[in-house]
Write a protein that holds these residues in place. Structure first.
Motif, PDB file in Angstrom:
ATOM      1  N   THR A  70      33.781  39.710  37.622  1.00 46.60           N
ATOM      2  CA  THR A  70      34.745  40.531  38.343  1.00 46.60           C
ATOM      3  C   THR A  70      36.145  40.194  37.846  1.00 46.60           C
ATOM      4  O   THR A  70      36.377  39.067  37.382  1.00 46.60           O
ATOM      5  CB  THR A  70      34.630  40.283  39.870  1.00 46.60           C
ATOM      6  N   PRO A  71      37.082  41.121  37.892  1.00 46.54           N
ATOM      7  CA  PRO A  71      38.412  40.860  37.321  1.00 46.54           C
ATOM      8  C   PRO A  71      39.340  40.040  38.206  1.00 46.54           C
ATOM      9  O   PRO A  71      40.337  39.517  37.725  1.00 46.54           O
ATOM     10  CB  PRO A  71      38.983  42.265  37.110  1.00 46.54           C
ATOM     11  N   ALA A  72      39.045  39.926  39.505  1.00 46.56           N
ATOM     12  CA  ALA A  72      39.985  39.240  40.402  1.00 46.56           C
ATOM     13  C   ALA A  72      39.264  38.768  41.652  1.00 46.56           C
ATOM     14  O   ALA A  72      39.200  39.488  42.647  1.00 46.56           O
ATOM     15  CB  ALA A  72      41.141  40.165  40.772  1.00 46.56           C
ATOM     16  N   THR A  74      40.229  36.792  43.733  1.00 40.87           N
ATOM     17  CA  THR A  74      41.172  36.650  44.837  1.00 40.87           C
ATOM     18  C   THR A  74      41.253  37.915  45.687  1.00 40.87           C
ATOM     19  O   THR A  74      41.751  37.875  46.811  1.00 40.87           O
ATOM     20  CB  THR A  74      42.582  36.307  44.317  1.00 40.87           C
ATOM     21  N   ASN A  75      40.785  39.037  45.153  1.00 41.54           N
ATOM     22  CA  ASN A  75      40.691  40.255  45.943  1.00 41.54           C
ATOM     23  C   ASN A  75      39.590  40.046  46.982  1.00 41.54           C
ATOM     24  O   ASN A  75      38.432  39.809  46.634  1.00 41.54           O
ATOM     25  CB  ASN A  75      40.341  41.438  45.038  1.00 41.54           C
ATOM     26  N   SER A  79      35.450  39.152  46.546  1.00 40.82           N
ATOM     27  CA  SER A  79      34.876  37.867  46.962  1.00 40.82           C
ATOM     28  C   SER A  79      33.815  38.059  48.041  1.00 40.82           C
ATOM     29  O   SER A  79      32.797  37.353  48.050  1.00 40.82           O
ATOM     30  CB  SER A  79      35.975  36.917  47.448  1.00 40.82           C
ATOM     31  N   ASN A 100      35.248  34.978  36.628  1.00 44.43           N
ATOM     32  CA  ASN A 100      36.481  35.622  37.086  1.00 44.43           C
ATOM     33  C   ASN A 100      37.332  35.904  35.856  1.00 44.43           C
ATOM     34  O   ASN A 100      37.984  35.006  35.321  1.00 44.43           O
ATOM     35  CB  ASN A 100      37.213  34.702  38.064  1.00 44.43           C
ATOM     36  N   LEU A 102      40.068  37.575  35.352  1.00 42.01           N
ATOM     37  CA  LEU A 102      41.530  37.670  35.483  1.00 42.01           C
ATOM     38  C   LEU A 102      42.077  38.919  34.780  1.00 42.01           C
ATOM     39  O   LEU A 102      43.185  38.908  34.245  1.00 42.01           O
ATOM     40  CB  LEU A 102      42.205  36.415  34.923  1.00 42.01           C
ATOM     41  N   ASN A 103      41.276  39.970  34.777  1.00 47.62           N
ATOM     42  CA  ASN A 103      41.655  41.224  34.119  1.00 47.62           C
ATOM     43  C   ASN A 103      41.928  41.041  32.628  1.00 47.62           C
ATOM     44  O   ASN A 103      42.687  41.795  32.030  1.00 47.62           O
ATOM     45  CB  ASN A 103      42.894  41.837  34.788  1.00 47.62           C
ATOM     46  N   SER A 231      47.788  45.437  45.968  1.00 48.01           N
ATOM     47  CA  SER A 231      48.173  44.159  46.566  1.00 48.01           C
ATOM     48  C   SER A 231      48.988  44.334  47.840  1.00 48.01           C
ATOM     49  O   SER A 231      49.424  45.444  48.172  1.00 48.01           O
ATOM     50  CB  SER A 231      48.998  43.349  45.560  1.00 48.01           C
TER      51      SER A 231
END
Length: 340
Positions: A70-72, A74-75, A79, A100, A102-103, A231
């Protein structure tokens, strides 16, 4: 022999048998004479030998490893999906390696190489390339090549022509639930903030938003629909943009996700004389802890995780499942509202 360095070759040498015989004893499902089996097993027990997991993978073609990229992370939506995928995977005896990215395309490629090297039985993709309305053709070809080596399952996204398994929440249905709820609350002026044009999840929500306004004979105003990323900061910026462009503003605002919804609530506190209803999308922990608590569309997270793992195990090459969302109504739309 030192215990920490013992190998299957050492065991075979000490037992006076071939490495294949030792492997058969370890596997326990191949014919070996009783005497030889007992002799080899005694040596295995003496050295407390445990076979290398990768070696077992190479022999039986089952690693019980699944990748999740997944790219993030923290989203909170990503998660929360990962947690449910991992729960279902563990119940089935799989291990899950989280990537992860990080795009970053290079980081994503590194994780995929690692998973292929470790003979992963499949890779689950969430976000990134599979959400592009017009994905890069070179990257699509890379995915097709990967799919020839391991199984791919996509969550809340797909790539045309891939012919793989995917599972999604019906986000158009989620937007319809939101508009119906707001209309029943008496709202006639509704705006939508957040997202990026060209990302399928955003495009679906925006097109459905316009269609639902038309169905309810409500006016769509271009300045009431602002793209502003995904965001909390994007929610704040989108809200400020809407307020600066319009003398007349909506009474209800929809965030493309919960982070944007929370950002809008945060920014609205600078306008104490104007009151709004707010709705988010995803019903993550943010929606439950914001003030006021944020009404939000909820994905069937447990079902997403369960079905993704079932698809990973299934023999079907191509299958798409669409799951129904629900609307969780909370304080942000049920409190008394001064309609401006």
């Amino acid at each position: 022999m030192e215990h920490k360095k013992v190998t299957i070759y050492d065991l075979a040498r000490e037992a006076g048998v071939s490495t294949a015989t030792v492997s058969r004893v370890i596997a326990g499902n191949y014919p070996v004479s009783q005497g030889t089996r007992e002799k080899v097993q005694q040596i295995i027990d003496h050295y407390n030998y445990h076979p290398n997991a990768l070696a077992r993978t190479l022999s039986n073609k089952k690693s019980k490893l699944i990748g999740f990229i997944t790219p993030a992370i923290t989203n909170p939506f990503f998660s929360q999906v990962f947690v449910e995928v991992e729960k279902s995977a563990l119940e089935k005896g799989y291990s899950v390696l989280l990537g992860n990215s990080l795009n970053d395309r290079e980081i994503e490629a590194r994780y995929i190489r690692m998973l292929l090297e470790q003979q992963a039985e499949g890779i689950i993709l969430l976000g990134g390339l599979i959400n592009d309305s017009n994905p890069d053709l070179e990257r699509v070809q890379e995915l097709i090549a990967i799919q020839k080596r391991t199984k791919l399952v996509m969550i809340n996204g797909s790539v045309e022509g891939m012919g793989n398994c995917s599972i999604s929440t019906d986000e158009a249905a989620g937007m319809r639930l939101i508009i119906d709820h707001l209309v029943r609350q008496g709202h006639r002026k509704i705006g939508l903030i957040g997202g990026v044009k060209g990302i399928t999840t955003t495009d679906i929500k925006v097109s459905t938003f316009k269609a639902e306004l038309k169905k309810h004979q409500l006016i769509f105003r271009k300045s009431w629909q602002c793209y502003s990323e995904y965001s909390i900061e994007g929610g704040e910026d989108g809200f400020k943009q809407l307020m600066s462009l319009n003398k007349e503003v909506p009474t209800a605002l929809i965030g493309i996700n919960d982070m944007v919804g929370v950002g809008m609530i945060k920014a609205s506190k600078r306008y104490p004389n104007q009151h709004f209803a707010f709705v988010g999308f995803d019903d993550t922990s943010l929606a439950q802890t914001s003030s006021p608590e944020l009404t939000s569309v909820r994905h069937p997270y447990e079902e997403l995780g369960k079905r993704a793992i079932e698809m990973m195990e299934a023999n079907a090459k191509a299958q798409h499942v669409m799951l129904a969302p629900s609307l969780v109504v909370k304080e942000s739309t049920v409190k008394s509202i001064n309609r401006v």
